[in-house]
Design an enzyme around this catalytic site. Structure first.
Site, short mmCIF file in Angstrom:
data_model
loop_
_atom_site.label_atom_id
_atom_site.label_comp_id
_atom_site.label_asym_id
_atom_site.label_seq_id
_atom_site.Cartn_x
_atom_site.Cartn_y
_atom_site.Cartn_z
CG ASN A 166 -4.27 -0.47 19.84
OD1 ASN A 166 -4.16 -1.45 20.56
ND2 ASN A 166 -4.02 0.75 20.74
CD GLU A 167 0.27 -1.10 13.18
OE1 GLU A 167 -0.71 -0.18 12.76
OE2 GLU A 167 1.46 -0.63 13.18
#
Ligand code: F6R
Length: 628
Positions: A166-167
């Site tokens: 989850n950037e």
């Protein structure tokens, strides 16, 4: 490796954090702690006949945890037969049998070594056709729900602050989905793929919302390279720029760090601002040095008002006045300056260099001093460093050997056979794959000859060099085997044979593949065994390729003048295969190794200058290891 000046044991949570945080001196202790948490959960559920649902991560961080869980299974009968697992993520596209897949990684590091049922293992698929990804992701979530939800989620943290993949920008509500990887993440993964161009652009990952539904979460971070992101995650407001910061909103999330990853937290840097502290000599030194930099005043000009204005009231009251405190720390720092690091009489010195260039990068100036002062300096290259050589360099040297042998009439048939083999091996090699043995040999030879040239340029003849080729490194990939008895035996025998008065070794905790840490471990273990036999030596830790000691840590600095710095740089240049563009420069520093070394050594000298200590051109710093 121990934390040099202060040592921490995670008996209580750190103050001033937005996520409960435990800090351990070493990552091995931290991993053991997490393993024990998981062990007690599994045993409790097993005895109640209930399953345990674990959320699992890959990457360098949980390797120690998996090793400990495997040990608990083998030696203490920890039964995984009722355990159900869900992995956070998988690269996309990525076949499960690809050497870079998380499927294979999990098998190698965990699944193949415990009694988990294959049907209980779930990992997002990297081979699902694009039009079925959404369904696949929804089914993955459904399987988690049907298993009763995740009981215990293990997380690492990326330097972008990601959990799973989850950037930055992923929302708190995000679910399992296909994502694009951040350039920083791809750079960090580059070494495993032998180049960023081979790292996939996308991955399937559990969402932040999915992760936050786990009943208990433990997020781990080890090494200095994680210190910045750990500090932001734990001390700043939650933000989707750092998805790990959403863990602040989870009722049962714990951050587990080693001393290196926790080194930038306020509880470590300025604990006196967070409540009463015990003023140990190490903390006094740290606080007074901090004050000198914060007030921008040399140590001996610090006044009582400076202490008061920077909230150091209790230090002033308990150990003041300012003049006394400043003088004490000034004297301590003055005593670190050392121009004859191995004394007056000629002695034998042994420098351990994890890769064939750490010696000159980290302590080239000190080696020049030691040689000139009449000491017999031996250098032991612990690993061949063969994975860090580009194919084009191997081809060039193969070409050289072919021409050389032809010019001097050396066995043309054999030469052709070998050079053809090497050419073929490089031609058929898939991008990002490991090399054949022949090619690894060529690459190892390139590094060994560079090391000989570099050592000679600082005055050490080939007869004083040892190429240890330690077994733990001989995997041909960046994933190394754990340190074994053979690694320790080789190290022990070398020390016993040379009987050095001083031993130097790398003390960085954050080289990207952990090789320095493993090498230091082998030396520590060897020294401990030798100490039992009555052999004693002084052991010093250097840094330079990845990190530098900070002033409050440093116990010895060796002054380097401009001429010596030039010689040191020329020695580093001899490592041509690592010059201009290194295969593994580390994901977070664009400078070449010689630039890092020069800038770090000059920076240490500037810090001494700011403290009002003598002015130097450059300083190499050391910390003594007192483990034995
Ligand atoms: C791995 C994962 C990632 C890693 C993170 C840290 O399954 O989801 O979030 O945990 O990138 O990686 P390492 O541990 O290699 O520093």
């Amino acid at each position: 490796m121990h934390a040099p000046v202060e040592s921490y044991h995670a008996t209580r949570f750190l103050k001033g954090t937005r996520i409960p945080t435990l800090m351990f001196g070493e990552s091995s202790e931290a991993s053991r702690h997490v393993a024990l948490m998981i062990e007690s959960l599994i045993r409790q559920n097993n005895s109640a006949g209930k399953p345990t649902v674990l959320g699992l991560a890959t990457g360098s961080t949980p390797i120690g945890l998996y090793r400990e869980l495997i040990r608990l299974h083998r030696e203490e009968n920890l039964d995984f037969s009722r355990v159900i697992t869900f992995n956070l993520d998988e690269y996309y596209p990525m076949p499960p049998d690809d050497e870079h897949s998380y499927h294979l990684w999990m098998k190698a590091h965990f699944f193949d070594h415990v009694n988990l049922h294959p049907k209980n293992i779930h990992i997002p698929s990297g081979t699902i056709p694009p039009d079925q990804i959404e369904d696949h992701a929804a089914q993955f979530e459904e399987k988690i729900r049907r298993a009763g939800g995740i009981d215990f989620q293990i997380l690492g943290i990326g330097r972008t602050g990601h959990i799973g993949f989850n950037e930055p920008g992923s929302t708190r509500q995000s679910r399992t989905r296909l994502v694009s990887l951040d350039p920083v993440t791809r750079r960090d993964a580059a070494s495993g793929f032998f180049g960023i161009e081979n790292v996939p652009q996308q991955a399937l990952t559990m969402g932040v919302g999915t992760i936050l539904e786990a009943r208990q979460i433990v997020i781990m971070a080890f090494g200095e390279h994680k210190a910045d992101i750990v500090q932001k995650t734990i001390e700043h407001e939650p933000t989707d720029a750092i998805t790990a910061s959403f863990l602040q909103q989870h009722p049962d999330a714990t951050f587990i760090v080693d001393a290196a990853a926790g080194s930038k937290l306020a509880a470590v840097r300025t604990p006196w601002k967070l409540g009463p502290v015990q003023w140990t000599p190490a903390l006094i030194r740290r606080a007074v040095l901090w004050l000198s930099f914060a007030a921008e005043k040399p140590l001996l000009l610090l006044s009582d008002d400076d202490f008061r204005e920077h909230e150091l009231y209790s230090l002033l009251r308990e150990h003041g006045p300012a003049s006394k405190l400043a003088r004490k720390v000034f004297d301590e720092m003055s005593n670190t300056i050392c121009t004859r690091p191995c004394g007056q009489e000629p002695k034998t010195v042994l420098v351990f260099s994890p890769h064939p260039d750490d010696d000159v990068i980290s302590m080239g100036g000190t080696i020049i001093h030691l040689v000139e002062q009449g000491h017999r300096v031996h250098i032991a290259y612990m690993t061949s460093g063969n994975i860090a050589v580009f194919d084009h360099d191997a081809l060039r040297f193969k070409d050289f050997v072919a021409e050389f042998n032809e010019r001097f009439g050396i066995d043309p048939v054999k030469t052709k056979e070998v050079t053809d083999r090497i050419t073929r091996a490089l031609e058929v090699k898939k991008p990002g794959s490991r090399d054949e043995e022949d090619v690894l040999h060529v690459k190892g030879l390139i590094r060994a000859t560079e090391a000989r040239a570099a050592a000679l340029s600082v005055g050490i003849p080939p007869g004083q060099l040892e190429f240890m080729d330690m077994p733990f490194y001989r995997t041909g990939t960046i994933a190394k085997a754990p340190i074994g008895p053979e690694d320790v035996r080789i190290t022990q025998e070398l020390i016993a044979r040379l009987q050095p008065a001083q031993v130097y070794m790398a003390g960085d905790l954050s080289d990207p593949h952990g090789t320095h840490r493993v090498c230091a471990d082998a030396v520590f273990k060897a020294l401990a065994l030798l100490a039992k036999e009555g052999f004693k030596t002084e052991a010093w830790l250097y840094r330079g390729a990845w990190e530098e000691w900070e002033p409050h840590e440093v116990e010895r600095v060796v002054p380097i003048n401009p001429d010596e710095m030039e010689r040191k740089k020329l020695a580093i240049f001899k490592h041509q295969s690592q010059k201009d563009r290194a295969m593994f420069p580390g994901g977070y520093d664009d400078r070449e190794f010689w630039q890092r070394a020069e800038e770090r050594n000059r920076h240490t000298a500037q810090l001494y200058d700011q403290l009002g200590l003598p002015q130097f051109y450059a300083l190499e710093g050391f910390v003594q290891w007192r483990g034995v």
